[in-house]
Design a protein around this motif. Structure first.
Motif, PDB file in Angstrom:
ATOM      1  N   THR A 423      41.371  38.234  51.353  1.00 49.45           N
ATOM      2  CA  THR A 423      40.999  37.298  50.293  1.00 49.45           C
ATOM      3  C   THR A 423      40.406  36.044  50.918  1.00 49.45           C
ATOM      4  N   VAL A 424      39.698  35.275  50.089  1.00 48.96           N
ATOM      5  CA  VAL A 424      39.060  34.064  50.605  1.00 48.96           C
ATOM      6  C   VAL A 424      40.104  33.086  51.131  1.00 48.96           C
ATOM      7  N   GLU A 425      41.171  32.874  50.342  1.00 45.08           N
ATOM      8  CA  GLU A 425      42.217  31.938  50.761  1.00 45.08           C
ATOM      9  C   GLU A 425      42.827  32.368  52.095  1.00 45.08           C
ATOM     10  N   SER A 426      43.099  33.653  52.218  1.00 40.92           N
ATOM     11  CA  SER A 426      43.676  34.160  53.463  1.00 40.92           C
ATOM     12  C   SER A 426      42.687  34.043  54.620  1.00 40.92           C
ATOM     13  N   ALA A 492      36.671  24.093  42.960  1.00 37.25           N
ATOM     14  CA  ALA A 492      35.776  23.853  41.827  1.00 37.25           C
ATOM     15  C   ALA A 492      34.724  24.940  41.669  1.00 37.25           C
ATOM     16  N   SER A 493      34.660  25.830  42.631  1.00 42.28           N
ATOM     17  CA  SER A 493      33.638  26.874  42.607  1.00 42.28           C
ATOM     18  C   SER A 493      34.075  28.057  41.746  1.00 42.28           C
ATOM     19  N   LYS A 494      33.129  28.617  40.957  1.00 44.20           N
ATOM     20  CA  LYS A 494      33.434  29.781  40.142  1.00 44.20           C
ATOM     21  C   LYS A 494      33.620  31.029  40.994  1.00 44.20           C
ATOM     22  N   ASP A 495      32.751  31.192  41.981  1.00 44.74           N
ATOM     23  CA  ASP A 495      32.797  32.371  42.842  1.00 44.74           C
ATOM     24  C   ASP A 495      33.045  31.932  44.277  1.00 44.74           C
ATOM     25  N   LYS A 496      34.261  32.140  44.731  1.00 43.78           N
ATOM     26  CA  LYS A 496      34.628  31.673  46.066  1.00 43.78           C
ATOM     27  C   LYS A 496      33.928  32.467  47.158  1.00 43.78           C
ATOM     28  N   TYR A 497      33.536  33.720  46.856  1.00 44.20           N
ATOM     29  CA  TYR A 497      32.819  34.514  47.855  1.00 44.20           C
ATOM     30  C   TYR A 497      31.409  33.959  48.064  1.00 44.20           C
ATOM     31  N   LYS A 498      30.742  33.575  46.979  1.00 38.09           N
ATOM     32  CA  LYS A 498      29.414  32.981  47.103  1.00 38.09           C
ATOM     33  C   LYS A 498      29.474  31.642  47.839  1.00 38.09           C
ATOM     34  N   TYR A 499      30.599  30.958  47.708  1.00 32.85           N
ATOM     35  CA  TYR A 499      30.773  29.681  48.420  1.00 32.85           C
ATOM     36  C   TYR A 499      30.560  29.871  49.915  1.00 32.85           C
ATOM     37  N   PHE A 500      31.015  31.021  50.433  1.00 33.23           N
ATOM     38  CA  PHE A 500      30.854  31.328  51.856  1.00 33.23           C
ATOM     39  C   PHE A 500      29.688  32.285  52.129  1.00 33.23           C
ATOM     40  N   ARG A 501      28.775  32.429  51.152  1.00 33.16           N
ATOM     41  CA  ARG A 501      27.625  33.300  51.286  1.00 33.16           C
ATOM     42  C   ARG A 501      28.041  34.760  51.524  1.00 33.16           C
ATOM     43  N   CYS A 502      29.081  35.165  50.827  1.00 31.05           N
ATOM     44  CA  CYS A 502      29.563  36.536  50.933  1.00 31.05           C
ATOM     45  C   CYS A 502      29.452  37.213  49.564  1.00 31.05           C
TER      46      CYS A 502
END
Length: 510
Positions: A423-426, A492-502
């Motif tokens: 997961t992103v958090e992990s 604040a981001s809707k898509d945490k994966y897109k936040y990291f370009r994933c």
């Protein structure tokens, strides 16, 4: 943290950062409606600048009996003109004066040395410089260098010109509340050229002659003290000095203490007025705003106390002989430098956002924060003490580059964790966990290197201190600040994966 709370916090942080950024770098302008004309000055315009950015002053110390080529030729031209203008009856006398002057000096590089044997410069052949004079010059040169080192100029130079003259170069930022930079430089140059012997008198009698003690056996040290907005030189006596002065005063009734340096009386103290406990002297010299001058005086007195007088005496340096010079790269150096730095910072911010996506925005916040913290520290921690120079710019840019490179390193580690299916958090926790020790090691080595350089003198010491500011600021941004900003932006981001370009991939295999 919830999305709304994250947005609110980011807005507040952004406002604070914008305000601090304005305080740090917004260009100067006149403030309207203030009655008298007032000008806004950002922190970056309040730096004391080094000679490479703001120019400075230089002067020469010539030993008695030595003059510059320019002075020699000027005097020679005046004598030649006097010969030409002389009447027939006076012509022979003027020609003899010209011949005597030419015989009085011998050329040595860009200097002219007196052939008068009483000056102690030349051997009997009037051509060879005496070994004793060379040794005496080297001794006094070392002491003058030491005096300027103790002034803690970040940017200065003491050099030898044509073997037997000294060139002193100082920054033009030595202003104070009452004196201009030129006045302060002029005072320092004049004081540090003194090489006379320190003496103590009670009344008109030399104390050291009466008691057969050296001055440094009577006085322990000179220091600077302040009280009621007045700057004092504090004279600390040895036990021998206290006992001797007390016995002498009881025997003679004298209570006037004179401290002289060469032919000049530096202090003239009445015991009843200025001696606290009879033998702890605090002598008022100037207003507290002129403490720099008092510090210079204390350095000179301690130098004379520890080393004694020197055989070589320098000619007085007139104010007209102190000259200015422009920055190395011209008068627009500072403006061009600020433009270049602004371009570098904008380029770093844009590159981080393009390459790292949402995490690049967090890195951009860190870049601006690094600029604010380092800029304010340079202005208010080292301001008025150390100069801002091209070396400062170098360590600032290197610290900025390192911070962004390490942010990119953390970003790649997080993306690697995400690619493993976490997961992103992990992944964020794992990415920071795997990189933190390496980052700490890098900054620890840099801190130790900067601390080691702190033992260096003047400019090297200053550069090490400024490097420490950049290193500590960069470490704070890498290890804590970027992570906090990234956490708020990611929340604040809707898509945490897109936040990291994933891109999230769902496995439909049954």
């Amino acid at each position: 943290m919830g999305k709304k709370k994250s947005i609110v916090l980011m807005v507040l942080l952004t406002i604070v950062i914008v305000v601090l950024c304005a305080i740090t770098v917004v260009p100067s302008f006149t403030i309207p409606g203030t009655g008298k004309v007032k000008i806004w000055k950002p922190a970056v315009m309040q730096y004391d600048l080094g000679t490479d950015l703001d120019g400075g002053y230089y002067a020469y110390y010539y030993p008695q009996g030595i003059i510059s080529e320019a002075e020699y030729k000027t005097n020679l031209e005046m004598l030649e003109a006097a010969v030409e203008a002389a009447a027939e009856g006076d012509k022979a006398e003027k020609e003899q004066e010209l011949a005597d002057y030419q015989a009085d000096y011998v050329a040595h590089g860009g200097l002219y040395l007196s052939t008068d044997l009483e000056t102690g410069i030349l051997e009997d052949d009037k051509k060879t410089v005496k070994k004793d004079f060379i040794e005496a010059f080297d001794e006094v040169l070392a002491e003058i260098v030491s005096r300027y080192e103790q002034k803690n100029y970040a940017d200065y130079r003491v050099s030898v010109v044509d073997d037997y003259a000294i060139r002193v170069q100082l920054p033009s930022s030595e202003t104070s509340a009452e004196n201009s930079a030129f006045q302060n430089i002029s005072n320092t140059v004049a004081l540090f050229s003194q090489t006379g012997e320190l003496e103590i008198k009670m009344g008109d009698a030399l104390v050291d002659e009466r008691a057969e003690y050296e001055v440094n056996e009577i006085i322990k040290s000179f220091s600077v003290d302040t009280k009621y907005e007045v700057a004092y030189i504090k004279v600390k006596f040895t036990e021998v000095g206290k006992d001797m002065l007390k016995a002498y005063e009881d025997a003679t009734g004298e209570d006037k203490l004179k401290i002289t340096l060469g032919d000049e009386t530096v202090m003239e103290i009445t015991a009843a007025d200025h001696i606290d406990g009879r033998y702890a002297v605090r002598y008022p010299v100037a207003n507290e705003s002129e403490i720099g001058y008092v510090e210079t005086m204390a350095i000179l007195l301690n130098s004379a106390l520890e080393k004694g007088g020197y055989e070589i005496e320098f000619r007085d340096v007139a104010s007209s002989e102190i000259r200015t010079f422009e920055p190395v790269y011209g008068g627009n150096t500072l403006t061009l430098l600020y433009i270049a730095l602004a371009a570098v910072i904008v380029a770093v911010i844009v590159a981080a956002i393009v390459a790292l996506g949402g995490f690049g925005v967090a890195s951009a916040y860190s870049t601006v924060s690094y600029l604010i913290v380092a800029g304010l520290c340079f202005a208010f921690i080292t301001g008025g003490v150390f100069e801002f120079s091209l070396g400062t710019v170098f360590v600032f840019v290197m610290g900025l580059a390192l911070m962004n490179v390490l942010n990119a390193h953390v970003y790649n580690a997080i993306k690697t964790e995400i690619a493993l299916g976490k997961t992103v958090e992990s992944s964020v926790k794992g990415g920071y966990k795997k990189t933190i020790f390496g980052i700490v090691d890098i900054y620890a080595v840099l801190v130790l290197g900067a601390v080691a350089l702190l033992i260096g003198a003047a400019g090297l010491h200053t550069l090490a201190l400024q490097a420490l500011i950049c290193i500590v600021t960069g470490a704070f941004c890498n290890l804590l600040w970027t992570r906090i900003i990234s956490y708020l932006l990611m929340s604040a981001s809707k898509d945490k994966y897109k936040y990291f370009r994933c891109v999230r991939e769902d496995d439909d295999d049954e």
